[in-house]
Design an enzyme around this catalytic site. Structure first.
Site, PDB file in Angstrom:
ATOM      1  N   THR A 133      34.764  22.005  59.458  1.00  0.00           N
ATOM      2  CA  THR A 133      33.484  22.167  60.157  1.00  0.00           C
ATOM      3  C   THR A 133      32.356  21.380  59.490  1.00  0.00           C
ATOM      4  OG1 THR A 133      31.761  23.822  60.572  1.00  0.00           O
ATOM      5  CG2 THR A 133      33.253  24.301  58.766  1.00  0.00           C
ATOM      6  N   ASP A 134      31.350  21.036  60.264  1.00  0.00           N
ATOM      7  CA  ASP A 134      30.157  20.385  59.684  1.00  0.00           C
ATOM      8  C   ASP A 134      29.335  21.367  58.841  1.00  0.00           C
ATOM      9  OD1 ASP A 134      29.104  21.949  61.735  1.00  0.00           O
ATOM     10  OD2 ASP A 134      27.891  20.346  62.628  1.00  0.00           O
ATOM     11  N   GLU A 135      29.635  22.672  58.961  1.00  0.00           N
ATOM     12  CA  GLU A 135      28.816  23.666  58.244  1.00  0.00           C
ATOM     13  C   GLU A 135      28.976  23.549  56.728  1.00  0.00           C
ATOM     14  OE1 GLU A 135      28.714  27.537  60.086  1.00  0.00           O
ATOM     15  OE2 GLU A 135      29.234  26.694  62.029  1.00  0.00           O
ATOM     16  N   TYR A 158      31.442  31.915  55.420  1.00  0.00           N
ATOM     17  CA  TYR A 158      32.358  31.113  56.247  1.00  0.00           C
ATOM     18  C   TYR A 158      32.379  29.665  55.773  1.00  0.00           C
ATOM     19  CZ  TYR A 158      33.789  28.084  60.133  1.00  0.00           C
ATOM     20  OH  TYR A 158      34.377  27.091  60.885  1.00  0.00           O
ATOM     21  N   LYS A 162      35.375  27.388  54.055  1.00  0.00           N
ATOM     22  CA  LYS A 162      35.896  26.131  54.619  1.00  0.00           C
ATOM     23  C   LYS A 162      35.698  24.981  53.615  1.00  0.00           C
ATOM     24  CE  LYS A 162      37.427  25.469  58.196  1.00  0.00           C
ATOM     25  NZ  LYS A 162      38.803  25.603  58.777  1.00  0.00           N
TER      26      LYS A 162
HETATM   27  P1  NAD Z   1      39.336  30.851  66.514  1.00  0.00           P
HETATM   28  O1  NAD Z   1      38.749  31.954  65.693  1.00  0.00           O
HETATM   29  O2  NAD Z   1      39.110  30.852  67.992  1.00  0.00           O
HETATM   30  O3  NAD Z   1      40.927  30.814  66.297  1.00  0.00           O
HETATM   31  C1  NAD Z   1      41.519  30.982  65.040  1.00  0.00           C
HETATM   32  C2  NAD Z   1      43.002  31.199  65.262  1.00  0.00           C
HETATM   33  O4  NAD Z   1      43.608  31.342  63.969  1.00  0.00           O
HETATM   34  C3  NAD Z   1      43.329  32.477  66.048  1.00  0.00           C
HETATM   35  O5  NAD Z   1      44.289  32.202  67.022  1.00  0.00           O
HETATM   36  C4  NAD Z   1      43.870  33.428  64.989  1.00  0.00           C
HETATM   37  O6  NAD Z   1      44.823  34.350  65.504  1.00  0.00           O
HETATM   38  C5  NAD Z   1      44.496  32.454  64.004  1.00  0.00           C
HETATM   39  N1  NAD Z   1      44.576  33.013  62.641  1.00  0.00           N
HETATM   40  C6  NAD Z   1      43.593  33.635  61.951  1.00  0.00           C
HETATM   41  N2  NAD Z   1      44.056  34.007  60.738  1.00  0.00           N
HETATM   42  C7  NAD Z   1      45.352  33.593  60.667  1.00  0.00           C
HETATM   43  C8  NAD Z   1      46.358  33.671  59.670  1.00  0.00           C
HETATM   44  N3  NAD Z   1      46.113  34.270  58.494  1.00  0.00           N
HETATM   45  N4  NAD Z   1      47.564  33.123  59.913  1.00  0.00           N
HETATM   46  C9  NAD Z   1      47.818  32.526  61.106  1.00  0.00           C
HETATM   47  N5  NAD Z   1      46.911  32.446  62.101  1.00  0.00           N
HETATM   48  C10 NAD Z   1      45.692  32.966  61.884  1.00  0.00           C
HETATM   49  O7  NAD Z   1      38.817  29.513  65.854  1.00  0.00           O
HETATM   50  P2  NAD Z   1      38.454  28.114  66.534  1.00  0.00           P
HETATM   51  O8  NAD Z   1      37.047  28.160  66.994  1.00  0.00           O
HETATM   52  O9  NAD Z   1      39.529  27.720  67.479  1.00  0.00           O
HETATM   53  O10 NAD Z   1      38.502  27.168  65.249  1.00  0.00           O
HETATM   54  C11 NAD Z   1      39.721  26.564  64.838  1.00  0.00           C
HETATM   55  C12 NAD Z   1      39.475  25.769  63.575  1.00  0.00           C
HETATM   56  O11 NAD Z   1      38.476  24.792  63.810  1.00  0.00           O
HETATM   57  C13 NAD Z   1      38.976  26.621  62.407  1.00  0.00           C
HETATM   58  O12 NAD Z   1      39.594  26.159  61.231  1.00  0.00           O
HETATM   59  C14 NAD Z   1      37.483  26.367  62.381  1.00  0.00           C
HETATM   60  O13 NAD Z   1      36.978  26.506  61.068  1.00  0.00           O
HETATM   61  C15 NAD Z   1      37.416  24.939  62.877  1.00  0.00           C
HETATM   62  N6  NAD Z   1      36.190  24.569  63.571  1.00  0.00           N
HETATM   63  C16 NAD Z   1      35.721  25.315  64.608  1.00  0.00           C
HETATM   64  C17 NAD Z   1      34.569  24.907  65.264  1.00  0.00           C
HETATM   65  C18 NAD Z   1      34.018  25.686  66.443  1.00  0.00           C
HETATM   66  O14 NAD Z   1      32.939  25.347  66.940  1.00  0.00           O
HETATM   67  N7  NAD Z   1      34.712  26.671  66.962  1.00  0.00           N
HETATM   68  C19 NAD Z   1      33.902  23.745  64.876  1.00  0.00           C
HETATM   69  C20 NAD Z   1      34.426  23.000  63.798  1.00  0.00           C
HETATM   70  C21 NAD Z   1      35.582  23.413  63.160  1.00  0.00           C
HETATM   71  P1  TYD Z   2      27.569  30.591  66.660  1.00  0.00           P
HETATM   72  O1  TYD Z   2      28.083  30.389  68.044  1.00  0.00           O
HETATM   73  O2  TYD Z   2      27.856  31.854  65.950  1.00  0.00           O
HETATM   74  O3  TYD Z   2      28.018  29.322  65.806  1.00  0.00           O
HETATM   75  P2  TYD Z   2      27.583  28.868  64.303  1.00  0.00           P
HETATM   76  O4  TYD Z   2      26.855  29.965  63.649  1.00  0.00           O
HETATM   77  O5  TYD Z   2      28.916  28.626  63.670  1.00  0.00           O
HETATM   78  O6  TYD Z   2      26.765  27.640  64.480  1.00  0.00           O
HETATM   79  O7  TYD Z   2      25.969  30.457  66.703  1.00  0.00           O
HETATM   80  C1  TYD Z   2      25.347  29.304  67.234  1.00  0.00           C
HETATM   81  C2  TYD Z   2      23.853  29.469  67.046  1.00  0.00           C
HETATM   82  O8  TYD Z   2      23.407  30.551  67.873  1.00  0.00           O
HETATM   83  C3  TYD Z   2      23.468  29.849  65.629  1.00  0.00           C
HETATM   84  O9  TYD Z   2      22.207  29.235  65.321  1.00  0.00           O
HETATM   85  C4  TYD Z   2      23.294  31.356  65.689  1.00  0.00           C
HETATM   86  C5  TYD Z   2      22.789  31.583  67.099  1.00  0.00           C
HETATM   87  N1  TYD Z   2      23.162  32.879  67.726  1.00  0.00           N
HETATM   88  C6  TYD Z   2      22.184  33.652  68.342  1.00  0.00           C
HETATM   89  O10 TYD Z   2      20.988  33.303  68.386  1.00  0.00           O
HETATM   90  N2  TYD Z   2      22.588  34.842  68.929  1.00  0.00           N
HETATM   91  C7  TYD Z   2      23.870  35.269  68.899  1.00  0.00           C
HETATM   92  O11 TYD Z   2      24.172  36.377  69.421  1.00  0.00           O
HETATM   93  C8  TYD Z   2      24.872  34.436  68.266  1.00  0.00           C
HETATM   94  C9  TYD Z   2      26.314  34.862  68.222  1.00  0.00           C
HETATM   95  C10 TYD Z   2      24.458  33.242  67.707  1.00  0.00           C
END
Ligand code: NAD
Ligand code: TYD
Length: 350
Positions: A133-135, A158, A162
């Site tokens: 993630t960019d975070e 989080y 990461k």
């Molecule tokens: P998500 O929470 O929707 O899915 C995570 C998946 O991992 C789930 O299916 C869960 O069952 C599985 N999981 C959790 N713990 C596990 C374990 N111990 N063993 C096996 N499986 C397990 O997450 P996402 O949004 O699809 O993100 C996927 C990846 O991409 C993550 O690594 C996240 O850090 C990264 N990422 C997400 C975003 C975003 O915006 N969602 C952006 C950048 C990077």
């Molecule tokens: P989120 O979807 O949780 O992603 P991330 O924190 O990983 O960027 O949140 C996106 C943005 O929205 C973040 O600035 C937090 C804000 N947010 C709210 O204002 N209300 C909410 O209920 C949630 C879940 C997030």
């Protein structure tokens, strides 16, 4: 049937994993895709019904922290590649339960690295690709972008977990010569995202006439990327990214939270046949997230210049498609928000 590659995708039943697994299974019938997922609250096998019977797809329910299980999978499939997405992914949950994030994101990744290292003694063509993630880069002020050279400065449990897993992946490349690649992506949106994240939470609450919680002053900024554009980038980096490198992936689509919520309200009013302004009345400014990062923005020019990747879906279309998908898939939304979700929601928001 013989396959040209066996690829382990972890977390393939989650939001991004669902899109990636479908893409890889359908686009590459010559590859066998093994999806390892623990099916936590965030994983949902019903997302994958259209590929579950494909001859090149295998699902394994299990934990990335389970050394014996991973040993068995590597012994059976002799993986050519690992694309590692499994993680605890929600910042708010990391604030209430950091340990789960350390255990899955750091220890789980370390376990996977160790098993890959043991099985890829003298790697030839293999690769271990960590999705991050960019975070990890921390928070930006009003201007500037994260590049691959930006120093890590994680500020939530989080992002710290990461960052720790990214560092381990890099260290295994440097120390042991493990063929690794990392990508750091901005916020994804689209179908199948669990409604704890901002966009599906707002859509779900509008559907249920519930208040729309905006943290703090609502002026926090995120760079939003259509999830299938991310899956396409992962596919490209898996095939063409250089070993040992990091790639930033972003949507070039910054929005302040309040602007995004306003836009979603207006789209939902239109789709639901309500008069404009109805959903905006549900907006409620609530207590801020502790340590809330002000702004994220990605400079994805390395990926564009080296691998010719650019996002294909413009944000207005993507957000409309997302809203429409949740309306068309109300059973999915009801299924994932029943049971434990209510407890989470009440303890977090009420
Ligand atoms: P998500 O929470 O929707 O899915 C995570 C998946 O991992 C789930 O299916 C869960 O069952 C599985 N999981 C959790 N713990 C596990 C374990 N111990 N063993 C096996 N499986 C397990 O997450 P996402 O949004 O699809 O993100 C996927 C990846 O991409 C993550 O690594 C996240 O850090 C990264 N990422 C997400 C975003 C975003 O915006 N969602 C952006 C950048 C990077
Ligand atoms: P989120 O979807 O949780 O992603 P991330 O924190 O990983 O960027 O949140 C996106 C943005 O929205 C973040 O600035 C937090 C804000 N947010 C709210 O204002 N209300 C909410 O209920 C949630 C879940 C997030």
């Amino acid at each position: 049937m013989s396959f040209t590659q066996n690829i382990l995708i972890t977390g393939g039943a989650g939001f991004i994993g669902t899109h990636l697994v479908k893409r890889m299974v359908k686009l590459y019938p010559q590859y066998r895709i093994v999806n390892l997922d623990l099916l936590t609250y965030a994983g949902n096998l019903s997302n994958l019904t259209d590929v579950e019977n494909a001859p090149n797809y295998v699902f394994c329910k299990g934990d990335i922290r389970d050394h014996v299980l991973l040993e068995g999978l590597f012994a059976t499939y002799a993986f050519d590649g690992v694309i590692h997405l499994a993680a605890e992914s929600h910042v708010d949950r990391s604030i209430s339960n950091p340990m789960a994030f350390v255990e899955t994101n750091i220890l789980g990744t370390l376990n996977l690295l160790n098993v890959a290292k043991a099985h890829w003694d003298k790697p030839t063509h293999q690769r271990f690709y960590h999705i991050s993630t960019d975070e990890v880069y921390g928070s930006l002020g009003e201007t500037g972008f994260f590049t691959e050279e930006t120093a890590y400065d994680p500020r939530s449990p989080y992002s710290a977990s990461k960052a720790g897993s990214d560092m381990l992946v890099r260290a295994y490349h440097h120390t042991f010569g493990l063929p690794t690649v990392v990508s750091n992506c901005s916020n994804n949106y689209g179908p199948y995202q669990f409604p704890e994240k901002l966009i599906p939470l707002i859509i779900n609450n509008i559907c249920n006439n519930k208040t729309l919680p905006v943290y703090g002053d609502g002026l926090y900024t995120r760079d939003w990327l259509w999830v299938e554009d991310h899956a396409a980038a992962i596919d490209l980096i898996y095939h063409q990214g250089k070993i040992g490198e990091t790639y930033n992936i972003g949507g070039n689509n910054e929005r302040r939270n309040i602007e995004l919520v306003h836009y979603l309200c207006d789209v939902m009013d239109e789709l639901l046949g309500r008069s404009q302004g109805t959903s905006r009345q549900l907006i409620t400014f609530v207590k801020d997230r502790p340590g809330h990062d002000r702004r994220y923005a990605i400079d994805a020019s390395k990926l564009k210049n080296e691998l010719n990747w650019e996002p294909q879906v413009n944000p207005e279309d993507g957000l409309k498609m997302t809203a429409q998908w949740y309306l068309d898939n109300s059973e999915w939304l009801e299924a994932v928000t029943s049971g434990a979700y209510q407890q989470y929601y009440e303890s977090h928001y009420l």
